[in-house]
Design a protein around this motif. Structure first.
Motif, PDB file in Angstrom:
ATOM      1  N   SER A 175       0.840  -1.184   0.000  1.00  0.00           N
ATOM      2  CA  SER A 175       0.000   0.000   0.000  1.00  0.00           C
ATOM      3  C   SER A 175       0.880   1.240   0.000  1.00  0.00           C
ATOM      4  N   PHE A 176       0.606   2.144  -0.912  1.00  0.00           N
ATOM      5  CA  PHE A 176       1.465   3.310  -1.081  1.00  0.00           C
ATOM      6  C   PHE A 176       0.998   4.455  -0.189  1.00  0.00           C
ATOM      7  N   SER A 177       1.263   4.389   1.084  1.00  0.00           N
ATOM      8  CA  SER A 177       0.934   5.469   2.006  1.00  0.00           C
ATOM      9  C   SER A 177       1.904   6.617   1.806  1.00  0.00           C
ATOM     10  N   ILE A 178       1.414   7.835   1.926  1.00  0.00           N
ATOM     11  CA  ILE A 178       2.258   9.016   1.779  1.00  0.00           C
ATOM     12  C   ILE A 178       3.406   8.983   2.792  1.00  0.00           C
TER      13      ILE A 178
ATOM     14  N   SER B 107       5.228   6.636   3.593  1.00  0.00           N
ATOM     15  CA  SER B 107       6.333   5.785   3.158  1.00  0.00           C
ATOM     16  C   SER B 107       7.168   6.423   2.055  1.00  0.00           C
ATOM     17  N   TRP B 108       6.747   7.586   1.590  1.00  0.00           N
ATOM     18  CA  TRP B 108       7.468   8.228   0.501  1.00  0.00           C
ATOM     19  C   TRP B 108       8.710   8.924   1.032  1.00  0.00           C
TER      20      TRP B 108
ATOM     21  N   ARG C 161       6.709  13.910  -0.581  1.00  0.00           N
ATOM     22  CA  ARG C 161       5.478  13.991   0.198  1.00  0.00           C
ATOM     23  C   ARG C 161       4.775  15.324  -0.057  1.00  0.00           C
TER      24      ARG C 161
ATOM     25  N   SER D 199      -3.629   8.083   1.209  1.00  0.00           N
ATOM     26  CA  SER D 199      -2.972   6.878   0.709  1.00  0.00           C
ATOM     27  C   SER D 199      -3.672   6.405  -0.544  1.00  0.00           C
TER      28      SER D 199
ATOM     29  N   GLU E 158      -0.875   1.539  -6.637  1.00  0.00           N
ATOM     30  CA  GLU E 158      -0.478   2.904  -7.001  1.00  0.00           C
ATOM     31  C   GLU E 158      -0.498   3.819  -5.792  1.00  0.00           C
ATOM     32  N   SER E 159       0.339   4.839  -5.863  1.00  0.00           N
ATOM     33  CA  SER E 159       0.416   5.819  -4.789  1.00  0.00           C
ATOM     34  C   SER E 159      -0.820   6.707  -4.801  1.00  0.00           C
TER      35      SER E 159
END
Length: 232
Positions: free
Chosen positions: A7-10, A12-13, A18, A43, A48-49
């Protein structure tokens, strides 16, 4: 082994990617529309982000924020990764933007032309999917005192309460009225009902020395002015 979450959580960027931090340190104007919407949803999904998801959502409406604002919560939820809470957040944010446009237009407006009427009323009724009829009340300097909805859902066969319109005009000290309604179909041609209501209000107002200055038919991007066309 535990399956690694994709899962592309913000969160983790990288710091530079961000959008929240980008807004804080570089200013809101540098963010793209997709990045701003991504801040709202937080998220994306497993593929995909948040920004990529928002780019896809915006792409579905040709990257037009006005068109995005017309999507229902149910339509937004058709995108993978957009649940009810995220859909409601997007809808609420866009509605606030629409209302802000309306307030800014009203606060600064002295009506000097049909175009200035359009700028006041387009944010209010220009994008609606149903028909509404409004009255704008003006003082003797042609400044907007207030604007009131007269009817909703179409004016054909609607009983126009002329007494209520004139009662309000007297209460607020209006010397001029402008009529405005939208055509969701996009057509700018006045109907017979449009003409009849205009004439009815014009005749009734004259006895109180109140002038009907114009009647605008408004669509999302254009308008028709009775005064400009010489049929008022």
């Amino acid at each position: 082994m535990h399956e690694k979450s994709t899962s592309f959580s913000i969160k983790s960027w990288s710091q530079d990617d961000r959008p929240r931090e980008k807004l804080l340190y570089k200013g809101k104007s540098v963010l793209s529309d997709a990045e701003l919407v991504a801040i709202l949803i937080g998220s994306g999904n497993r593929e995909e982000s948040a920004v990529a998801l928002c780019k896809r959502i915006l792409g579905s409406v040709d990257n037009n924020l006005s068109a995005l604002g017309k999507l229902s919560v149910k339509q937004l939820m058709q995108f993978k990764g957009i649940g009810e809470a995220k859909a409601v957040t997007i809808a609420a944010a866009l509605e606030l933007g629409r209302r802000r446009r309306g307030e800014e237009a009203l606060e600064k407006k002295q009506i000097s032309s049909s175009r200035s009427v359009f700028e006041v009323m387009q944010p209010v009724i220009g994008e609606l999917q149903h028909e509404e009829f409004w009255i704008i009340y003006l003082n003797n300097s042609n400044k907007v005192i207030q604007k009131n909805q007269l009817s909703k859902g179409g004016i054909t066969g609607t009983l126009v309460d002329v007494r209520l319109v004139l009662k309000t005009a007297l209460e607020v000290g209006a010397t001029g009225l402008i009529l405005a309604h939208n055509h969701p179909s996009g057509t700018l041609r006045p109907s017979e009902a449009d003409k009849q209501i205009t004439e009815k209000l014009k005749t009734a107002s004259q006895s109180l020395d109140i002038k009907v200055l114009d009647h605008l038919i408004i669509t999302e991007n254009a308008y028709f002015s009775f005064a400009d066309e010489g049929i008022l």
